[in-house]
Design a protein around this motif. Structure first.
Motif, short mmCIF file in Angstrom:
data_model
loop_
_atom_site.label_atom_id
_atom_site.label_comp_id
_atom_site.label_asym_id
_atom_site.label_seq_id
_atom_site.Cartn_x
_atom_site.Cartn_y
_atom_site.Cartn_z
N ALA B 174 48.54 31.25 43.99
CA ALA B 174 47.43 32.17 44.03
C ALA B 174 47.08 32.93 42.70
CB ALA B 174 47.82 33.33 44.83
N ARG B 175 46.01 33.37 42.45
CA ARG B 175 45.78 34.27 41.12
C ARG B 175 45.16 35.41 41.52
NH1 ARG B 175 42.41 31.27 38.36
NH2 ARG B 175 43.65 30.40 36.83
N VAL B 176 46.00 36.50 41.09
CA VAL B 176 45.64 37.85 41.27
C VAL B 176 45.53 38.82 40.09
CG1 VAL B 176 46.99 37.92 43.56
CG2 VAL B 176 48.02 38.58 41.42
N ALA B 177 44.90 40.23 40.15
CA ALA B 177 44.79 41.03 39.12
C ALA B 177 45.17 42.31 39.45
CB ALA B 177 43.64 41.07 38.48
N VAL B 178 45.57 43.30 38.57
CA VAL B 178 46.14 44.52 38.97
C VAL B 178 45.04 45.83 38.17
CG1 VAL B 178 48.23 43.72 39.62
CG2 VAL B 178 47.94 44.57 37.23
N ASP B 179 43.96 45.23 38.01
CA ASP B 179 43.17 46.00 37.26
C ASP B 179 42.45 47.24 37.94
OD1 ASP B 179 41.68 43.89 38.54
OD2 ASP B 179 40.11 44.13 37.01
N ASN B 180 42.41 47.31 39.28
CA ASN B 180 41.84 48.20 39.99
C ASN B 180 42.56 48.27 41.38
OD1 ASN B 180 40.44 46.33 42.11
ND2 ASN B 180 38.88 45.97 40.47
N PRO B 181 42.46 49.38 42.04
CA PRO B 181 43.22 49.57 43.40
C PRO B 181 42.79 48.38 44.37
CG PRO B 181 42.04 51.84 42.61
CD PRO B 181 41.62 50.62 41.66
N GLY B 203 59.24 26.16 50.28
CA GLY B 203 58.88 25.58 49.16
C GLY B 203 58.63 26.31 47.99
N PHE B 204 57.84 25.88 47.16
CA PHE B 204 57.56 26.53 45.89
C PHE B 204 56.22 27.33 45.70
CE2 PHE B 204 55.34 26.37 41.59
CZ PHE B 204 56.39 26.35 40.71
N SER B 205 56.61 28.77 45.26
CA SER B 205 55.31 29.61 45.40
C SER B 205 55.22 30.03 43.95
CB SER B 205 55.81 30.49 46.33
OG SER B 205 56.73 31.32 46.13
N PHE B 206 53.63 30.24 43.51
CA PHE B 206 53.40 30.52 42.30
C PHE B 206 52.24 31.69 42.39
CE2 PHE B 206 50.40 29.91 38.69
CZ PHE B 206 51.47 29.37 37.74
N VAL B 207 52.44 32.64 41.71
CA VAL B 207 51.41 33.88 41.43
C VAL B 207 51.08 34.17 39.99
CG1 VAL B 207 50.73 36.04 42.33
CG2 VAL B 207 52.21 34.80 43.80
N GLU B 208 49.78 33.87 39.82
CA GLU B 208 49.46 34.37 38.46
C GLU B 208 48.77 35.53 38.34
OE1 GLU B 208 47.00 31.06 36.39
OE2 GLU B 208 45.91 32.60 35.09
N PHE B 209 49.06 36.43 37.34
CA PHE B 209 48.67 37.71 37.60
C PHE B 209 47.96 37.68 36.24
CE2 PHE B 209 50.77 40.58 40.36
CZ PHE B 209 51.97 39.76 40.78
N LEU B 210 46.49 38.18 36.18
CA LEU B 210 45.88 38.48 35.06
C LEU B 210 46.47 39.97 34.52
CD1 LEU B 210 42.33 37.27 35.98
CD2 LEU B 210 44.32 35.89 35.02
N GLU B 222 41.99 51.50 28.91
CA GLU B 222 40.89 51.56 29.62
C GLU B 222 39.83 50.44 29.37
OE1 GLU B 222 41.60 54.17 27.65
OE2 GLU B 222 42.73 55.07 29.17
N ARG B 223 39.56 50.02 28.00
CA ARG B 223 38.80 48.98 27.66
C ARG B 223 39.65 47.71 28.14
NH1 ARG B 223 36.21 45.81 27.56
NH2 ARG B 223 34.94 44.81 26.04
N ALA B 224 40.82 47.53 27.91
CA ALA B 224 41.73 46.59 27.94
C ALA B 224 41.66 46.10 29.55
CB ALA B 224 43.02 46.75 27.67
N THR B 225 41.74 46.93 30.37
CA THR B 225 41.77 47.09 31.85
C THR B 225 40.28 46.40 32.33
OG1 THR B 225 43.49 48.49 32.25
CG2 THR B 225 41.98 48.02 34.14
N ARG B 226 39.31 47.09 31.63
CA ARG B 226 37.83 46.67 32.13
C ARG B 226 37.53 45.20 31.75
NH1 ARG B 226 34.03 49.35 29.04
NH2 ARG B 226 35.45 50.95 28.70
N ARG B 227 38.14 44.91 30.52
CA ARG B 227 38.13 43.54 30.19
C ARG B 227 38.50 42.26 30.98
NH1 ARG B 227 41.51 39.34 26.80
NH2 ARG B 227 40.09 37.85 26.19
N ILE B 228 39.48 42.79 31.97
CA ILE B 228 40.08 41.77 32.69
C ILE B 228 39.02 41.51 34.01
CG2 ILE B 228 41.47 41.59 34.83
CD1 ILE B 228 43.80 42.84 33.17
#
Ligand code: TPP
Ligand code: SF4
Lengths: 354, 249
Positions: B174-181, B203-210, B222-228
């Protein structure tokens, strides 16, 4: 007493490892040591062990680092180019004090070189090989029996010092078949109170090599240094034909094996030649050679390279009026006992029969 | 008064060394919450990588092993094979996992090693001062792409979650982000599923965080979080790319 079997050198290493309790093997194929992974892939499952053919030597050494960190006995084997790739991992294992056994059935270099026997990796094995000021114990067998015995011992030493141990053989020692007497491994006592098993009921443990706060790394390196000093207790060497010797030939591994016949031939011809064979290449038996140099003046290092161990021989005896000569055969071919006899004669005639 | 927000037990009570606005701290916290939730504090062995998260062991109250740069997946393979009943995770940046450690992650995944990989994609090498990573966006300026990343010479930003999902050996990707609630809550749930994959022996699990790196992006937090949301998510889509439906994971 165990019966005698006829076994290939590489297989003796694998047998010794399993007998010593090695249950994890990680490796990537390379000639001339493929009998080791092949043997392990067949026989480790029988004892509940794990064999992984890794994607590279880099992955192999790091899998071993992981397994070793949990207290498991683990081994990887390769030959020269693959051992080069393992150096970063060996450095981390030394820094993090994680044991493991690395077999180098070395072949000729530089580069892809060739698959013939060579002792061109002596410097790499004894000087640390990778980055940073570290050392590994280096054991140099010279027979199929010693391949078995010293591999077993390598596991004990690795655990005892929490340090990787290198067994340095070559294509000749891996490929030749000889009688082997297997014997039971006697487990050494001692609890590993540093291993990672999950922090159940205790505070967490950490294995690392990064030390950034003021003075911490220096202190860590002094600690490692003191450990390397303690390893001197493990020094091993073998001598033959030393009585009344006027010239002592110093050699290890496969070439020492060939020289055994040569020196016997020399004695038959009335030449007073002896043989000194370091079994631990690190720590090197400097003191024993030094002691010998009070009785014998002339030394001759013989190696399958253009001159590496000879530097250690000079460090040991190269003072006073001692002479250190050298004969080296660069990788690519093996000298016969007769050829070596001619080389020894030259030195003998120059130094002893002047 | 009822306490509704507290430090996870698996997170040591020391301040993070991360820069203000860095998402590493949030991701550490999510990992610690999962360790608490599944009562793994006593059985976890974490494998730290080399990057800004190298001090994982200062923050996580579990056994930790330091891997050489890029080799965490191989190290974790050795750990998990030797200790199959322990919970084993790696925590790796995008330089570590997607540049120098590509071979190790691909093959650990392909073997279906029973490990959980927390992959932090911040589109730069954080620790070494903001050089180009394999994930650096087209046109993005870094200290080694001063004129912006140009695919003709630097290649394209690599989508690791998609690569992982393609491999037969992986179970949960999976791919996730933590830029907003909203994304944060979703990330929590997704990470739990990754943990459950290993706990259930699937088995194998993989989580990509932006993840934001305000320092090397040269942006305010703030700007960096918005960029995501504005730049990264359109290229690195969020979601679950692979899951083991049959098992109910
Ligand atoms: C063999 C080796 N090469 C290079 C380095 C230097 N180095 C340390 S961390 C790093 C990249 C870190 O970037 P990333 O993995 O994206 O993690 P971040 O710091 O962004 O969290 C590099 C190149 C190293 N430690 N070892
Ligand atoms: S450099 Fe970037 S990744 Fe590293 S701590 Fe700072 S913000 Fe986080």
């Amino acid at each position: 007493m165990a019966e005698i079997e006829f076994v290939k050198g590489n297989e003796a290493i694998a047998m010794g490892a399993i007998e010593a309790g090695c249950r994890f093997y990680f490796g990537y194929p390379i000639t001339p040591q493929n009998d080791i992974p092949e043997y392990m892939s067949r026989h480790l499952p029988e004892v509940g062990g794990t064999f992984i053919q890794a994607e590279s030597e880099i992955a192999s050494i790091n899998m071993m680092l992981g397994a070793g960190a949990t207290g498991a006995r683990a081994m990887t084997s390769s030959s020269s180019p693959g051992i080069s790739l393992k150096q970063e991992g060996i450095s981390y294992m030394c820094g993090s004090q994680i044991p493991g056994v690395i077999i180098n059935m070395s072949r000729s270099g530089p580069g892809l070189g060739g698959i013939s026997p060579s002792q061109g990796d002596y410097f790499q094995a004894t000087r640390g090989g990778g980055h940073g000021d570290y050392r590994t114990i280096v054991l140099a067998p010279y027979s199929v029996q010693e391949n078995y015995d010293l591999t077993m011992k390598a596991f004990d030493l690795a655990d005892k010092y929490r340090n990787p141990v290198v067994v340095l053989g070559d294509a000749l020692l891996g490929q030749m078949k000889e009688p082997l007497r297997r014997h039971k491994y006697r487990k050494k006592k001692g609890e590993k109170d540093w291993i990672l098993t999950g922090a159940k009921g205790r505070s967490p443990r950490l294995l690392k090599s990064l030390y950034l706060s003021e003075g911490e790394l220096t202190e860590h390196n002094w600690r490692l240094y003191r450990k390397y000093q303690r390893m001197k207790r493990e020094i091993m060497y073998k001598v033959e034909f030393l009585e009344g010797a006027k010239l002592v030939v110093v050699a290890f591994g496969s070439v020492a094996r060939i020289l055994k016949s040569t020196v016997a031939m020399a004695r038959d011809k009335g030449m007073k030649v002896g043989l000194f064979r370091p079994v631990t290449l690190y720590p090197f038996p400097y003191a024993a050679l030094d002691k010998l140099s009070h009785k014998v003046r002339n030394f001759m290092a013989v190696e399958l390279n253009t001159g590496q161990m000879v530097e250690d021989v000079k460090l040991a005896v190269g003072h006073k009026k001692n002479q250190v000569d050298f004969y080296g055969r660069p990788p690519g071919s093996i000298p016969s006992p007769d050829e070596l006899l001619e080389e020894i004669k030259k030195v003998y005639n120059k130094r002893v029969k002047k | 008064m009822k306490q509704i927000f507290k430090r996870p037990k698996a997170l040591v009570d020391v301040p993070f060394h991360f820069c203000p606005g860095c998402h590493h701290g949030i991701i550490h916290r999510l990992v610690a919450e999962c360790i608490d939730r599944y009562k793994l504090r006593g059985s976890t062995i974490g494998v730290a990588s080399v990057g800004c998260s190298v001090f994982l062991y200062d923050y996580m109250d579990v056994d930790v092993l330091e891997a050489p740069h890029g080799r965490a997946a191989a190290v974790a393979t050795g750990v998990k094979r030797a200790c199959p009943s322990n919970f084993v995770f790696t925590y790796q940046g995008d330089g570590d996992l997607a540049a120098i450690g590509t071979a190790e992650i691909v093959h650990a995944a392909n073997r279906g090693e029973h490990i959980t990989v927390v992959f932090v994609n911040n589109t730069v090498f954080g620790m070494t001062g903001g050089q180009m990573a394999p994930t650096t966006m087209e046109g993005q300026e870094t200290t080694t792409t001063p004129f912006g990343r140009e695919p003709g010479t630097n290649g394209y930003p690599i989508k690791m979650a998609e690569v992982m999902a393609e491999l037969t050996g992986t179970t949960f990707v999976a791919r996730v982000a933590v830029d907003n609630p909203k994304n944060l809550m979703r990330a929590k749930k997704v990470l739990r599923r990754a943990f459950e994959t290993q706990i259930k022996g699937k088995g194998f699990s993989f989580v990509e965080f932006l993840s934001a790196c305000p320092t090397n992006w040269k942006m305010s937090p703030e700007r960096a979080t918005r960029r995501i949301g504005e730049e990264m998510v359109p290229y690195f889509p969020l979601g679950i790319f692979k899951e083991d439906n049959a098992s109910g994971v």
